[in-house]
Design a protein around this motif. Structure first.
Motif, PDB file in Angstrom:
ATOM      1  N   THR A 104       0.570  -1.394  -0.125  1.00  0.00           N
ATOM      2  CA  THR A 104       0.053  -0.408   0.109  1.00  0.00           C
ATOM      3  C   THR A 104       1.092   1.214  -0.022  1.00  0.00           C
ATOM      4  O   THR A 104       1.972   1.255   0.263  1.00  0.00           O
ATOM      5  CB  THR A 104      -1.140   0.278   0.849  1.00  0.00           C
ATOM      6  OG1 THR A 104      -0.011  -0.088   2.640  1.00  0.00           O
ATOM      7  CG2 THR A 104      -1.812  -1.609   1.353  1.00  0.00           C
ATOM      8  N   ASN A 126      -4.112   9.546  -7.394  1.00  0.00           N
ATOM      9  CA  ASN A 126      -3.858  10.109  -6.422  1.00  0.00           C
ATOM     10  C   ASN A 126      -3.823  10.579  -5.923  1.00  0.00           C
ATOM     11  O   ASN A 126      -2.431  10.281  -5.665  1.00  0.00           O
ATOM     12  CB  ASN A 126      -4.207   7.940  -5.450  1.00  0.00           C
ATOM     13  CG  ASN A 126      -3.163   8.195  -3.708  1.00  0.00           C
ATOM     14  OD1 ASN A 126      -4.227   9.110  -3.592  1.00  0.00           O
ATOM     15  ND2 ASN A 126      -3.208   7.164  -3.677  1.00  0.00           N
ATOM     16  N   TRP A 129      -0.450  11.435  -2.789  1.00  0.00           N
ATOM     17  CA  TRP A 129      -0.756   9.788  -2.132  1.00  0.00           C
ATOM     18  C   TRP A 129      -1.081  10.179  -1.007  1.00  0.00           C
ATOM     19  O   TRP A 129      -1.336   9.530   0.240  1.00  0.00           O
ATOM     20  CB  TRP A 129       0.850  10.134  -1.569  1.00  0.00           C
ATOM     21  CG  TRP A 129       2.263   9.022  -2.816  1.00  0.00           C
ATOM     22  CD1 TRP A 129       2.934  10.204  -3.578  1.00  0.00           C
ATOM     23  CD2 TRP A 129       1.502   8.317  -4.154  1.00  0.00           C
ATOM     24  NE1 TRP A 129       3.756   9.492  -4.650  1.00  0.00           N
ATOM     25  CE2 TRP A 129       2.521   8.813  -4.477  1.00  0.00           C
ATOM     26  CE3 TRP A 129       0.647   7.777  -4.987  1.00  0.00           C
ATOM     27  CZ2 TRP A 129       2.846   7.736  -6.168  1.00  0.00           C
ATOM     28  CZ3 TRP A 129       0.786   6.408  -4.932  1.00  0.00           C
ATOM     29  CH2 TRP A 129       2.072   6.456  -6.095  1.00  0.00           C
ATOM     30  N   GLN A 130      -2.703  10.615  -1.209  1.00  0.00           N
ATOM     31  CA  GLN A 130      -3.505  10.904   0.035  1.00  0.00           C
ATOM     32  C   GLN A 130      -4.286   9.814   0.238  1.00  0.00           C
ATOM     33  O   GLN A 130      -4.569   9.425   1.410  1.00  0.00           O
ATOM     34  CB  GLN A 130      -4.675  11.800  -0.796  1.00  0.00           C
ATOM     35  CG  GLN A 130      -4.257  13.473  -0.254  1.00  0.00           C
ATOM     36  CD  GLN A 130      -4.994  14.338  -1.044  1.00  0.00           C
ATOM     37  OE1 GLN A 130      -6.599  14.578  -0.152  1.00  0.00           O
ATOM     38  NE2 GLN A 130      -5.099  15.273  -2.227  1.00  0.00           N
ATOM     39  N   LYS A 131      -4.776   8.657  -0.259  1.00  0.00           N
ATOM     40  CA  LYS A 131      -5.389   7.420  -0.161  1.00  0.00           C
ATOM     41  C   LYS A 131      -3.974   6.713   0.532  1.00  0.00           C
ATOM     42  O   LYS A 131      -3.580   5.945  -0.483  1.00  0.00           O
ATOM     43  CB  LYS A 131      -5.673   6.483  -1.221  1.00  0.00           C
ATOM     44  CG  LYS A 131      -6.914   7.690  -1.775  1.00  0.00           C
ATOM     45  CD  LYS A 131      -7.766   7.973  -3.068  1.00  0.00           C
ATOM     46  CE  LYS A 131      -8.727   9.023  -3.933  1.00  0.00           C
ATOM     47  NZ  LYS A 131      -9.357   7.986  -5.056  1.00  0.00           N
ATOM     48  N   ASP A 132      -4.204   6.922   1.202  1.00  0.00           N
ATOM     49  CA  ASP A 132      -3.576   4.991   2.231  1.00  0.00           C
ATOM     50  C   ASP A 132      -3.527   3.694   1.942  1.00  0.00           C
ATOM     51  O   ASP A 132      -2.720   3.310   2.052  1.00  0.00           O
ATOM     52  CB  ASP A 132      -2.037   5.485   3.762  1.00  0.00           C
ATOM     53  CG  ASP A 132      -1.991   6.504   3.840  1.00  0.00           C
ATOM     54  OD1 ASP A 132      -1.247   7.604   2.640  1.00  0.00           O
ATOM     55  OD2 ASP A 132      -1.519   7.273   4.428  1.00  0.00           O
ATOM     56  N   ASP A 133      -4.459   3.895   1.990  1.00  0.00           N
ATOM     57  CA  ASP A 133      -4.820   1.998   1.409  1.00  0.00           C
ATOM     58  C   ASP A 133      -5.272   1.728   0.158  1.00  0.00           C
ATOM     59  O   ASP A 133      -5.806   0.929   0.107  1.00  0.00           O
ATOM     60  CB  ASP A 133      -5.920   1.700   2.111  1.00  0.00           C
ATOM     61  CG  ASP A 133      -6.976   2.805   1.825  1.00  0.00           C
ATOM     62  OD1 ASP A 133      -6.925   4.007   1.064  1.00  0.00           O
ATOM     63  OD2 ASP A 133      -8.602   2.693   2.344  1.00  0.00           O
ATOM     64  N   HIS A 134      -4.339   2.694  -1.247  1.00  0.00           N
ATOM     65  CA  HIS A 134      -4.275   1.872  -2.766  1.00  0.00           C
ATOM     66  C   HIS A 134      -3.314   1.564  -2.714  1.00  0.00           C
ATOM     67  O   HIS A 134      -2.332   1.986  -1.628  1.00  0.00           O
ATOM     68  CB  HIS A 134      -4.998   2.762  -3.273  1.00  0.00           C
ATOM     69  CG  HIS A 134      -6.249   3.929  -3.607  1.00  0.00           C
ATOM     70  ND1 HIS A 134      -6.618   3.526  -4.468  1.00  0.00           N
ATOM     71  CD2 HIS A 134      -7.044   3.625  -2.708  1.00  0.00           C
ATOM     72  CE1 HIS A 134      -8.113   4.241  -4.729  1.00  0.00           C
ATOM     73  NE2 HIS A 134      -8.296   3.811  -3.223  1.00  0.00           N
ATOM     74  N   GLU A 205      -8.012   1.054  -6.750  1.00  0.00           N
ATOM     75  CA  GLU A 205      -9.190   0.507  -6.114  1.00  0.00           C
ATOM     76  C   GLU A 205      -8.222   0.298  -4.307  1.00  0.00           C
ATOM     77  O   GLU A 205      -6.712  -0.059  -4.767  1.00  0.00           O
ATOM     78  CB  GLU A 205     -10.247  -0.361  -6.057  1.00  0.00           C
ATOM     79  CG  GLU A 205     -10.765  -1.143  -5.258  1.00  0.00           C
ATOM     80  CD  GLU A 205     -11.871   0.613  -4.736  1.00  0.00           C
ATOM     81  OE1 GLU A 205     -11.200   1.207  -3.593  1.00  0.00           O
ATOM     82  OE2 GLU A 205     -13.218   0.725  -5.279  1.00  0.00           O
ATOM     83  N   ARG A 206      -9.030   0.481  -3.558  1.00  0.00           N
ATOM     84  CA  ARG A 206      -8.617   0.446  -2.422  1.00  0.00           C
ATOM     85  C   ARG A 206      -8.125  -1.435  -2.146  1.00  0.00           C
ATOM     86  O   ARG A 206      -8.917  -2.009  -2.523  1.00  0.00           O
ATOM     87  CB  ARG A 206      -8.970   0.373  -0.905  1.00  0.00           C
ATOM     88  CG  ARG A 206      -9.114   0.825   0.593  1.00  0.00           C
ATOM     89  CD  ARG A 206     -10.085   0.870   1.264  1.00  0.00           C
ATOM     90  NE  ARG A 206     -11.514   0.350   1.291  1.00  0.00           N
ATOM     91  CZ  ARG A 206     -12.263  -0.063   1.625  1.00  0.00           C
ATOM     92  NH1 ARG A 206     -11.496  -1.463   1.841  1.00  0.00           N
ATOM     93  NH2 ARG A 206     -13.668  -0.659   1.144  1.00  0.00           N
TER      94      ARG A 206
END
Length: 298
Positions: A104, A126, A129-134, A205-206
């Motif tokens: 991730t 993203n 890199w705001q979405k850490d769970d992607h 996606e996550r």
């Protein structure tokens, strides 16, 4: 007086032994529970799909048991091409740990902070890199290999990758079976891919949103292509039969990719599909997951 001294000495010795025993028990417990610095090791055989969380990066790994499988085009699949042939028997004498999800963004940030490594350029889907769970993308093969070494593992061979992705089902076209895929989150036959409609060009996606395969792995189809250790070989003619990575030269420029991604159509979600890319270049559809050898008793 001598008797009192003797009793005091015996009591002190007993206390020291008790403390030593408690410390030994705690150490043994730390070795066998998830979260220990090394994967759990025991006299019993690990069950397929058993999980262990790596404290280095916080990501769970799944136990892939020893076994044998036919690597390459699945029997009955009329969409195979020559790079998936000839089908060959691969035997794994030992099992291995394999990332339950792709690495991730959050885990890669931890690696970058600790090793003073620059983050790759963030993709448009993203931003920052705001979405850490992607899944992390835009990483080169060398970046991925460095991360896995930092986390105590390595990049998988493509034989290991396919064996794990099949989840114990030699006759399945996809990680979930033979059904056509959908990009609907939570679907057992789901994956992030270009379906030509809702998920077209939508980005990653996550991780873990879609159902797991037979070994409990998520996103082995779609989301991001995954780097493997092997240098690119146009077919399986010279591939090792024991599951090791194919390494023929010291100047390889292209490495194997597996699994398909968010930019690809349904045909690229088959477990036998393989592709390649330049090892020194990252793309916003390429990520990775790590493998790790089992304990000494496995």
């Amino acid at each position: 007086a001598r008797a009192r001294k003797r009793r005091t000495w015996i009591a002190a010795a007993a206390g020291a032994l008790l403390v030593a025993g408690l410390l030994a028990a705690l150490i043994a417990r730390g070795r066998s529970e998830p979260g220990a610095a090394t994967p759990p090791a025991s006299d019993r055989a690990a069950a397929a799909g058993e999980t262990w969380t790596n404290p280095k990066d916080g990501l769970p790994a799944v136990w892939i048991p020893p076994g044998r499988f036919a690597m390459g085009c699945t029997t009955g699949d009329d969409r195979c091409d020559p790079v998936q042939l000839p089908s060959r028997e691969i035997t794994f004498a030992r099992g291995f740990w394999f990332g339950r999800t792709e690495v991730t963004v959050g885990a890669y940030k931890a690696f970058a902070r600790e090793t003073a490594t620059r983050l790759p350029a963030a993709p448009a889907f993203n931003e920052g890199w705001q979405k850490d769970d992607h899944p992390i993308v835009n990483v080169t093969w060398d970046d991925a290999r460095a991360y896995c070494a930092w986390a105590g593992g390595r990049l998988p061979s493509e034989a290991e990758w396919e064996y794990a992705a099949r989840g114990g089902h030699a006759d399945w076209f996809h990680p979930w079976g033979r059904e056509s895929p959908t990009c609907a989150p939570g679907a057992p036959n789901g994956a992030r891919f270009d379906d030509g409609a809702v998920c077209r060009r939508a980005g990653t996606e996550r991780v873990g949103v879609y159902g797991p395969n037979g070994f409990g792995l998520h996103d082995v189809a779609g989301n991001a292509w995954e780097w493997c250790a092997d240098e690119w070989n146009a077919n399986y003619s010279d591939a090792p039969s024991d599951g090791r990575a194919f390494e023929e030269s010291t100047t390889a420029s292209r490495r194997v990719l597996r699994g398909g991604s968010w930019i690809n159509g349904a045909d690229y979600l088959r477990v036998s599909i393989r592709s390649r890319w330049y090892q020194g270049r990252g793309r916003d559809f390429i990520g990775f997951r790590c493998a790790r050898d089992g304990g000494p008793d496995r």
